[in-house]
Design an enzyme around this catalytic site. Structure first.
Site, short mmCIF file in Angstrom:
data_model
loop_
_atom_site.label_atom_id
_atom_site.label_comp_id
_atom_site.label_asym_id
_atom_site.label_seq_id
_atom_site.Cartn_x
_atom_site.Cartn_y
_atom_site.Cartn_z
N ARG A 183 0.88 -1.18 0.00
CA ARG A 183 0.00 0.00 0.00
C ARG A 183 0.91 1.21 0.00
O ARG A 183 1.68 1.41 0.95
CB ARG A 183 -0.92 -0.02 1.22
CG ARG A 183 -1.68 1.26 1.42
CD ARG A 183 -2.80 1.13 2.41
NE ARG A 183 -3.96 0.48 1.80
CZ ARG A 183 -5.21 0.56 2.25
NH1 ARG A 183 -5.48 1.28 3.32
NH2 ARG A 183 -6.20 -0.05 1.64
N HIS B 51 -7.00 1.32 -6.78
CA HIS B 51 -7.34 0.40 -5.68
C HIS B 51 -8.02 -0.83 -6.29
O HIS B 51 -9.22 -1.04 -6.12
CB HIS B 51 -8.25 1.13 -4.68
CG HIS B 51 -8.33 0.49 -3.34
ND1 HIS B 51 -7.64 -0.66 -3.00
CD2 HIS B 51 -9.05 0.83 -2.22
CE1 HIS B 51 -7.91 -0.96 -1.74
NE2 HIS B 51 -8.77 -0.09 -1.25
N GLN C 222 -10.19 -3.39 -4.31
CA GLN C 222 -11.47 -2.81 -3.96
C GLN C 222 -12.44 -2.90 -5.15
O GLN C 222 -13.58 -3.33 -5.00
CB GLN C 222 -11.27 -1.33 -3.55
CG GLN C 222 -12.54 -0.66 -3.08
CD GLN C 222 -13.04 -1.21 -1.76
OE1 GLN C 222 -12.28 -1.29 -0.80
NE2 GLN C 222 -14.29 -1.61 -1.70
N ASP D 48 -17.00 7.72 -1.89
CA ASP D 48 -15.79 7.47 -1.09
C ASP D 48 -15.49 8.78 -0.35
O ASP D 48 -16.13 9.82 -0.61
CB ASP D 48 -14.63 7.06 -2.03
CG ASP D 48 -13.35 6.69 -1.30
OD1 ASP D 48 -13.39 6.49 -0.06
OD2 ASP D 48 -12.28 6.61 -1.96
N CYS E 174 -16.39 2.16 -0.13
CA CYS E 174 -15.27 1.24 0.14
C CYS E 174 -14.94 1.18 1.63
O CYS E 174 -14.31 0.22 2.07
CB CYS E 174 -14.05 1.66 -0.67
SG CYS E 174 -13.49 3.32 -0.29
N ARG F 237 -14.02 -8.53 0.28
CA ARG F 237 -12.58 -8.27 0.12
C ARG F 237 -11.81 -9.55 0.45
O ARG F 237 -10.84 -9.89 -0.22
CB ARG F 237 -12.13 -7.14 1.08
CG ARG F 237 -12.70 -5.76 0.79
CD ARG F 237 -12.14 -5.14 -0.47
NE ARG F 237 -10.69 -5.06 -0.48
CZ ARG F 237 -9.97 -4.09 0.09
NH1 ARG F 237 -10.57 -3.08 0.68
NH2 ARG F 237 -8.65 -4.10 0.02
N1 CP Z 1 -11.45 -0.08 1.76
C1 CP Z 1 -10.21 -0.26 2.24
O1 CP Z 1 -9.25 -0.48 1.50
O2 CP Z 1 -10.12 -0.20 3.59
P1 CP Z 1 -8.78 -0.05 4.43
O3 CP Z 1 -8.18 1.29 4.10
O4 CP Z 1 -9.22 -0.14 5.87
O5 CP Z 1 -7.85 -1.16 4.06
N1 NVA Z 2 -9.72 6.98 -1.41
C1 NVA Z 2 -9.43 6.45 -0.08
C2 NVA Z 2 -9.69 4.99 -0.06
C3 NVA Z 2 -9.46 4.33 1.29
C4 NVA Z 2 -9.72 2.86 1.26
C5 NVA Z 2 -8.00 6.75 0.29
O1 NVA Z 2 -7.11 6.60 -0.56
O2 NVA Z 2 -7.74 7.15 1.43
#
Ligand code: CP
Ligand code: NVA
Length: 313
Positions: free
Chosen positions: A110, A137, A140, A232, A272, A300
């Site tokens: 990540r 993502h 997701q 989101d 999400c 997920r």
């Molecule tokens: N939706 C999602 O990716 O959640 P987290 O940021 O908690 O992993």
């Molecule tokens: N768009 C958000 C998604 C979190 C799962 C972020 O990047 O923080």
């Protein structure tokens, strides 16, 4: 214990849904359905496999589902919290990749920069999975569409509307819709539209799938006749300095009961997570009967287990 052999994906890594074809998504969904149907039946599929997890940002869902997913399949995961030191700061990403491939069989990362993921993937011979970057993502997006696929059988010809920031979650949702022939309207304030390269590559896929892609700035018009409405957060991780400024700009893009009333009566609400009640969505909508946010979160686990098995099994 079931020892079914699952298929494979044509790519080493999963960094973007745009790397996949519609048939690959079908393979992922079939595998996810099988794994979901009996969570205790595939306890040796990834026996002795190790997953390395490198996260520059916070996570609940992605971290838990990849770790628990590996345990379900007989493998294990090692988590490295990298929040205080960005990838490439202590040693080069290339060196990190060359070390990791000696110890683990797959990496989930990540990151802030999408380029960091690409560099990691290019410098090791093990699969690298995108657990979210500033740009995309994909896990997701796959779980979002799998959740609709479970309900509708097929998403082809259905109308999804994404209202909010044209961000990573939005980009992967557009990719998935374009590949599978779902119509997708993205509605953002001016200046927050999705990335133009994501849209142009999605348009190419849409030509084959029959998906219609629209970009607008008008929430009321866009949600008319929607089969599902998605939002989101308005400020993603890394944009904490912009929270207040964005709250003012996005004020008319909140999903509330009035906006949902313009969609089809049975339209699903999707997010999400994490969500901010009272900001991008009201409590009655996200906690209401048409919200499928926890089903998506559950999926997920199943979808990512499928991806792990197909890349590593
Ligand atoms: N939706 C999602 O990716 O959640 P987290 O940021 O908690 O992993
Ligand atoms: N768009 C958000 C998604 C979190 C799962 C972020 O990047 O923080």
């Amino acid at each position: 214990m079931t020892t079914t052999s699952f298929g494979t994906l044509p790519c080493k890594d999963l960094l973007s849904i745009a790397q996949l074809g519609a048939g690959d998504i079908e393979t992922i969904f079939d595998t996810a359905s099988a794994l979901k149907a009996d969570r205790n039946a595939y306890t040796q599929v990834l026996a002795n496999k190790r997953l390395g997890m490198i996260f520059e940002k916070d996570s609940l869902r992605t971290r838990f589902t990849f770790d628990v997913g590996m345990q379900d399949l007989g493998g294990s995961a090692v988590f490295m919290d990298h929040r205080d030191a960005k990838l490439g700061s202590r040693e080069s990403i290339k060196d990190m990749a060359r070390n990791l491939e000696r110890w683990v069989h797959c990496i989930v990362a990540r990151t802030y920069k999408h380029r960091a993921l690409e560099e990691l993937a290019a410098n090791c011979n093990i699969p690298v999975i995108n657990g979210l970057s500033d740009h995309l993502h994909p896990c997701q997006g796959l779980s979002d569409i799998f959740t609709l696929h479970e309900r509708w059988g097929s998403v082809k010809g259905k109308k999804l509307v994404y209202v909010g920031d044209g961000n990573n979650t939005c980009h992967s949702l557009v990719h998935a819709c374009a590949l599978l022939g779902a119509h997708i309207t993205v509605c953002t304030p001016e200046g927050f539209e999705p990335n133009s390269r994501v849209i142009s590559e999605s348009m190419l896929m849409a030509r084959e799938s029959g998906s219609d892609i629209q970009i607008t700035n008008d929430p009321e018009k866009s949600v008319a006749n929607a089969d599902a409405v998605y939002t989101d957060v308005w400020a993603s991780m890394g944009q904490e300095d912009e929270i207040e400024e964005r709250a003012a700009i996005f004020e008319n893009y909140r999903i509330d009961e009035e906006l949902m009333a313009l969609a089809r009566p049975e339209a699903f609400f999707m997010h999400c997570l994490p969500a901010h009640r009272g900001q991008e969505v009201t409590s009655p909508v996200i906690d209401g009967p048409n919200s499928i946010v926890y089903d998506i979160a559950e999926n997920r686990l199943h979808v990512q287990k499928a991806v792990l098995v197909l890349l590593m099994g």
